[in-house]
Write a protein that holds these residues in place. Structure first.
Motif, PDB file in Angstrom:
ATOM      1  N   UNK A  36       0.806  -1.219   0.000  1.00  0.00           N
ATOM      2  CA  UNK A  36       0.000   0.000   0.000  1.00  0.00           C
ATOM      3  C   UNK A  36       0.836   1.265   0.000  1.00  0.00           C
ATOM      4  N   UNK A  37       0.450   2.202  -0.839  1.00  0.00           N
ATOM      5  CA  UNK A  37       1.009   3.549  -0.771  1.00  0.00           C
ATOM      6  C   UNK A  37      -0.079   4.427  -0.142  1.00  0.00           C
ATOM      7  N   UNK A  38       0.120   5.759  -0.140  1.00  0.00           N
ATOM      8  CA  UNK A  38      -0.893   6.609   0.488  1.00  0.00           C
ATOM      9  C   UNK A  38      -2.270   6.461  -0.164  1.00  0.00           C
ATOM     10  N   UNK A  39      -2.283   6.399  -1.486  1.00  0.00           N
ATOM     11  CA  UNK A  39      -3.583   6.363  -2.170  1.00  0.00           C
ATOM     12  C   UNK A  39      -3.822   5.118  -3.009  1.00  0.00           C
ATOM     13  N   UNK A  40      -2.838   4.246  -3.132  1.00  0.00           N
ATOM     14  CA  UNK A  40      -3.009   3.112  -4.038  1.00  0.00           C
ATOM     15  C   UNK A  40      -2.654   1.806  -3.340  1.00  0.00           C
ATOM     16  N   UNK A  41      -3.038   0.732  -3.982  1.00  0.00           N
ATOM     17  CA  UNK A  41      -2.538  -0.545  -3.484  1.00  0.00           C
ATOM     18  C   UNK A  41      -2.318  -1.519  -4.621  1.00  0.00           C
ATOM     19  N   UNK A  42      -1.514  -2.508  -4.308  1.00  0.00           N
ATOM     20  CA  UNK A  42      -1.093  -3.518  -5.267  1.00  0.00           C
ATOM     21  C   UNK A  42      -1.190  -4.833  -4.514  1.00  0.00           C
ATOM     22  N   UNK A  43      -1.882  -5.799  -5.085  1.00  0.00           N
ATOM     23  CA  UNK A  43      -2.029  -7.068  -4.364  1.00  0.00           C
ATOM     24  C   UNK A  43      -1.605  -8.224  -5.246  1.00  0.00           C
ATOM     25  N   UNK A  63     -10.736  -2.317   2.920  1.00  0.00           N
ATOM     26  CA  UNK A  63     -10.556  -3.427   3.858  1.00  0.00           C
ATOM     27  C   UNK A  63      -9.751  -4.536   3.194  1.00  0.00           C
ATOM     28  N   UNK A  64      -9.018  -5.275   3.969  1.00  0.00           N
ATOM     29  CA  UNK A  64      -8.216  -6.349   3.386  1.00  0.00           C
ATOM     30  C   UNK A  64      -9.087  -7.376   2.667  1.00  0.00           C
ATOM     31  N   UNK A  65     -10.324  -7.525   3.158  1.00  0.00           N
ATOM     32  CA  UNK A  65     -11.228  -8.502   2.518  1.00  0.00           C
ATOM     33  C   UNK A  65     -11.637  -8.046   1.117  1.00  0.00           C
ATOM     34  N   UNK A  66     -11.384  -6.754   0.807  1.00  0.00           N
ATOM     35  CA  UNK A  66     -11.776  -6.254  -0.514  1.00  0.00           C
ATOM     36  C   UNK A  66     -10.874  -6.779  -1.630  1.00  0.00           C
ATOM     37  N   UNK A  67      -9.727  -7.339  -1.241  1.00  0.00           N
ATOM     38  CA  UNK A  67      -8.813  -7.810  -2.284  1.00  0.00           C
ATOM     39  C   UNK A  67      -9.198  -9.211  -2.720  1.00  0.00           C
TER      40      UNK A  67
END
Ligand code: GLA
Length: 730
Positions: A36-43, A63-67
C-alpha cells in the motif's frame, strides 16, 4: 461514557490503526500480499497451483477482505495460461504465449521454465518472494518496494543459477504490470530523435503487442522507458485513472505493451531481448533493473507530479537533502571547439555579471581536440590552449564567485588519439569487420575491466588535481558492431549489461571519492535520460535543440516523466536550429520552466540584452525553489493550441509562478483565459507581473478568482510571453 464520545474514541482508534498499517502486509489465510502507498494498493497472491498471481493494482481499497484471492480458472484446451491467470513473473514454459518475464536455455537443451512459489519475506516497505523452477535449481528472487508518499511501487528480479551446469538467459525482465482486465485503454509514451526528443504520443491499445525499446546501447533519443495508460482513453490533465511506469536502465531496454485475447493489458519491461543472451555459470546471478509503477485517479498532471516527487525524494543523488540547481553558463554554443584560457576568462567575466553560479567549459579543452575528428580518449589538458593547465582559469572563475565545471565524454575514442594508438583493441568491435564511426568516434568497451579502471583513473586524477565541482558527462553516439573479441563468443553479449553497469560503477566511485561533485548526463542532448542514470546525476541535458519554440514541445513531453529540476534549459543565441528568431524574454521564460543555463555568446550580447538577462536571472533565483521543488500544473499544452501555459506551486503552497507563451496569433484572436490550479480558494494572493500584459490590472486576487475566473493576458503577434508570481497572503 456517553455514546458519542465512545464512538469518537473508537473512530480515532480505527483511524490510528489504519494509519499504522504497515505498507506491506501478508494475509496467511488467503495467501495474499497487499502493498500500500498513500492512495493506491497492489495485491498479489499464491494460487492452489503455487503460482504467484497478480491480483489488483489501483486505488487503495478500504478493507483487506476487498482484495481478491489468487485462483486459477479451469480452461479449454485452446486457452493459454495467461488467459486464466495473471502471473506476476511468468517463465516461458507450459502453455504460455504472452510475453514472458524469463526465457532460459539450459545446458541439456531444455527450454522450459515453470516457476512456483517457495518462500517470502517482508522487510519494512519491501517484499521479497522466492520462486523456483519445478525441476531445476533455477531460482528467481522478486523484490518489491513501496514508496508510500509518491504512490509508486518498484519491482525487480534476480535470477540465480543454482544448478550444476551453465545456462543462458534469453529474456530477463524486471516484471510485468497488469491493468484491470478490459478494453479501450490508451497508451501515452515519449518518442523523438536527436534535436527533437521526448514528444508525447498517444494511441489506443489494441490486441497484440506494441514494443517500445532501445537497441542502441544507451537509453536513446527515439523512445524513452516511460509509459502511461489511461482507462477508456478519457483521462485529462486533472481527472481520470492513469497507470504509469518507468524503467531505471540506461542501456538496451524494452517495454512490451500487450493486450491479450482475454482483454488483459499487461506491460512487461526489462532488458531488451534483442541480441540478448546472458550466460550464468553455476552460482552466478543476474539482477534486472528496477521497474517503477504508479497509479492515480487524478489524471496525467497528478501522475507527473507523483513521478516528480518520487524522483526528488527517492531517486536523485540529493534525495536526502535536496539542493537547488545553480544557474550555469556553458561555453559550447559560443565557442564550440575553439576554447582557450583568454576566451573562457572573458566569457566567465560576462557570465558572472549576470548572476551565473557555475561556469562550465564544454568540448575542446583536451588532447588535440580542435574539431570533432581528434582527441577523444586523451583526457589531459591541451597545452597550446591552456599553457598553465586549468588551474589559473578555475581560480579566475572562483574569484568571480562561480564554481567551475568541465565537459567530458569518457566512453568515446577518436581514431586520431593517443589512446587509440595505444589500445586499438579497447574499442567495441568484431574482429576483422568494419568499425563504423559516428561523429568520427568509436565506443570504448566499458564492459572490459581494464577500460573501466583506466577511465576511472583519468577522471579521478582530473578531479583530484583541479577544483572541478561539476562534470557534463556526454555520450555522442550509439553502439555498432557490438563485439567483444577478447572473451569467448558465449560471453560476448554480456556487453549490453556489463557496459552500463560499469559506467554506473565509475560514476558511483567518482562521487564517493569527490563528494561535492555534481554531474549532468548528456548524450547528444537527451539520449540518456532515465531513472537509472538519475540516481547518479543531478541533471540531464534535455536536447541539443535549444530553440525556445521547439523546446515548448520537447519540455512538455519531458515533464510527463521527469522533474523540472533535472531538465536543463539554456538560453542561447538566435537564429538557432530552425532559423527562428524568438525574443530574449521568450527564450528566458522558456528556460525558466526548468533548471536554467545560459549558452549564448555573451561577448556579443548588447547592453540591453545583458540588462534583461540580469533581471531574469535575479527573478529566476526568487522562484527557482518553486520551479525545481514544487508541483507542476500543465495548464495549456503546446500540442493543442497556440498558447503554452505552465504553473508551478511551491511545496508549502505560498508561492505560485505562471508562465504563458503565445506561439503565433491568428485572426486577431485574443488568447484564451488561463485557469490556475492547486491554490487555496479562500486565500488572497499578491500578484507580481513582470510586464503589463494582464488585461485586468489587479494587485491581489483570491485563489477562487485565479482558478475559476482565470487570468487573461494581452499577448499578440509571434512569440509573445509573460510570467506572473503569486505570493499567498496568510
Ligand atoms: C554534444 C552535446 C553538446 C555539446 C557537444 C560537444 O552534442 O549534447 O551540448 O557538449 O556534444 O561536442
Amino acid at each position: 461514557m456517553p455514546m458519542r464520545t465512545c464512538c469518537l474514541i473508537l473512530a480515532c482508534a480505527i483511524a490510528v490503526t489504519a494509519a499504522a498499517q504497515p505498507a506491506v502486509r501478508y494475509q496467511p489465510k488467503t495467501k495474499v500480499w497487499v502493498l500500500e502507498t498513500e492512495h493506491t494498493s497492489y495485491a498479489l497472491g499464491v494460487n492452489e497451483r503455487n503460482e504467484l498471481q497478480h491480483l489488483y493494482w489501483g486505488k487503495k481499497l478500504a478493507r483487506d477482505e476487498d482484495y481478491p484471492q489468487a485462483r486459477s480458472a479451469a480452461g479449454f484446451a485452446f486457452e493459454a495460461r495467461e488467459g486464466l491467470t495473471s502471473e506476476e513473473y511468468p517463465g516461458w514454459g507450459g502453455m504460455r504465449y504472452a510475453e514472458p518475464c524469463l526465457k532460459v536455455t539450459l545446458e541439456d537443451g531444455v527450454r522450459d521454465v515453470v516457476l512456483k512459489y517457495v518462500s517470502h519475506q517482508v522487510r519494512g516497505d519491501g517484499l521479497e518472494i522466492r520462486l523456483k523452477d519445478v525441476n531445476y535449481d533455477l531460482f528467481v528472487e522478486l523484490a518489491w518496494r513501496v514508496y508510500p508518499r509518491s504512490d509508486v511501487i518498484s519491482k525487480r528480479a534476480t535470477i540465480r543459477n543454482q544448478t550444476k551446469s551453465p545456462l543462458a538467459l534469453e529474456s530477463a525482465q524486471s516484471g510485468v504490470w497488469y491493468l484491470p482486465a478490459g478494453e479501450g485503454y490508451r497508451l501515452s509514451y515519449l518518442s523523438g530523435r536527436w534535436a527533437g526528443e521526448t514528444q508525447l504520443v498517444r494511441e489506443p491499445i489494441h490486441p497484440g503487442i506494441k514494443v517500445l525499446e532501445s537497441r542502441r546501447g544507451n537509453t536513446s533519443h527515439q523512445l524513452n522507458p516511460w509509459f502511461a495508460i489511461d482507462a477508456e482513453g478519457s483521462a485529462g490533465e486533472e481527472h481520470g485513472r492513469v497507470w504509469f511506469g518507468a524503467l531505471g536502465w540506461s542501456g538496451n531496454w524494452r517495454l512490451s505493451i500487450e493486450q491479450t485475447s482475454h482483454q488483459q493489458v499487461r506491460v512487461t519491461g526489462g532488458f531488451n531481448t534483442f541480441d540478448f543472451a546472458y550466460p550464468l555459470k553455476p552460482g552466478e546471478s543476474l539482477e534486472t533493473p528496477p521497474f517503477y509503477g504508479g497509479f492515480t485517479d487524478l489524471g496525467f498532471g497528478e501522475a507527473s507530479r507523483l513521478l516528480h516527487r518520487f524522483e526528488r525524494a527517492e531517486i536523485l543523488p540529493d534525495r536526502a537533502a535536496p539542493r537547488l540547481r545553480p544557474v550555469l553558463y556553458n561555453s559550447w554554443e559560443a565557442t564550440e571547439f575553439h576554447v582557450n584560457e583568454e576566451g573562457q576568462r572573458q566569457l566567465a567575466g560576462r557570465a558572472a555579471k549576470l548572476g551565473v553560479e557555475l561556469f562550465v567549459m564544454d568540448d575542446g579543452w583536451f588532447g588535440q581536440r580542435n574539431d570533432d575528428k581528434a582527441g577523444l580518449g586523451d583526457w589531459f589538458v591541451n597545452p597550446q590552449k591552456f599553457p598553465s593547465g586549468l588551474k589559473p582559469l578555475i581560480a579566475h572563475v572562483n574569484s568571480l564567485g562561480m564554481k567551475f565545471g568541465l565537459w567530458v565524454e569518457p566512453e568515446m575514442i577518436n581514431r586520431n588519439s593517443d589512446l587509440f594508438r595505444a589500445h586499438p583493441d579497447w574499442v567495441i568491435h568484431f574482429s576483422g569487420r568494419p568499425q563504423t564511426e559516428g561523429r568520427n568516434q568509436m565506443v570504448l568497451n566499458m564492459a572490459r575491466a581494464d577500460v573501466k579502471e583506466h577511465i576511472f583513473g583519468v577522471l579521478d586524477r582530473l578531479l583530484a588535481e583541479n577544483d572541478i565541482k561539476f562534470i557534463k558527462w556526454d555520450m555522442n553516439r550509439y553502439f555498432s558492431e557490438p563485439g567483444w573479441p577478447a572473451v569467448p563468443a558465449a560471453e560476448q553479449r554480456k556487453i549490453w549489461v556489463a557496459y552500463v553497469r560499469n559506467v554506473y560503477e565509475i560514476i558511483d566511485r567518482l562521487r564517493a571519492r569527490h563528494p561535492s561533485l555534481e554531474i549532468e548526463s548528456c548524450s547528444g542532448g537527451g539520449g540518456r535520460v532515465d531513472l537509472g542514470i538519475l540516481q547518479r546525476v543531478e541533471q540531464v541535458w534535455t536536447s541539443d535543440n535549444t530553440e525556445a519554440f521547439d523546446r515548448m514541445r520537447i519540455q512538455d513531453g519531458f515533464s510527463f516523466a521527469y522533474a523540472p529540476k533535472v531538465m536543463m534549459d539554456w538560453i542561447t543565441d538566435v537564429p538557432n536550429m530552425n532559423g527562428r528568431t524568438t525574443p530574449l524574454k521568450f527564450r528566458f521564460l522558456a528556460a525558466m520552466m526548468g533548471s536554467v543555463g545560459i549558452g549564448g555568446n555573451l561577448n556579443k550580447w548588447p547592453d540591453a540584452d545583458m540588462d534583461l538577462a540580469k533581471k531574469m536571472v535575479a527573478l529566476y533565483k526568487e522562484i527557482r525553489a518553486t520551479v525545481q521543488q514544487g508541483s507542476l500544473y500543465r495548464l495549456c499544452s503546446p500540442r493543442e493550441g497556440s498558447l503554452t501555459a505552465n504553473q508551478y506551486l511551491s511545496e508549502d503552497g505560498k508561492q505560485a509562478v505562471l508562465f504563458a507563451f503565445l506561439h503565433s496569433q491568428q485572426f486577431r484572436r485574443p488568447p484564451p483565459a488561463i485557469y490556475l490550479r492547486g491554490l487555496d480558494e479562500r486565500k488572497l494572493y499578491r500578484i507580481r507581473t513582470i510586464d503589463d500584459k494582464m488585461t485586468e490590472k489587479r494587485e491581489t486576487a483570491s485563489g477562487a478568482f485565479l482558478m475559476h475566473r482565470g487570468l487573461s493576458f494581452r499577448l499578440g503577434g509571434d512569440f509573445d510571453s509573460t510570467a506572473i508570481v503569486l505570493e499567498r497572503l496568510d
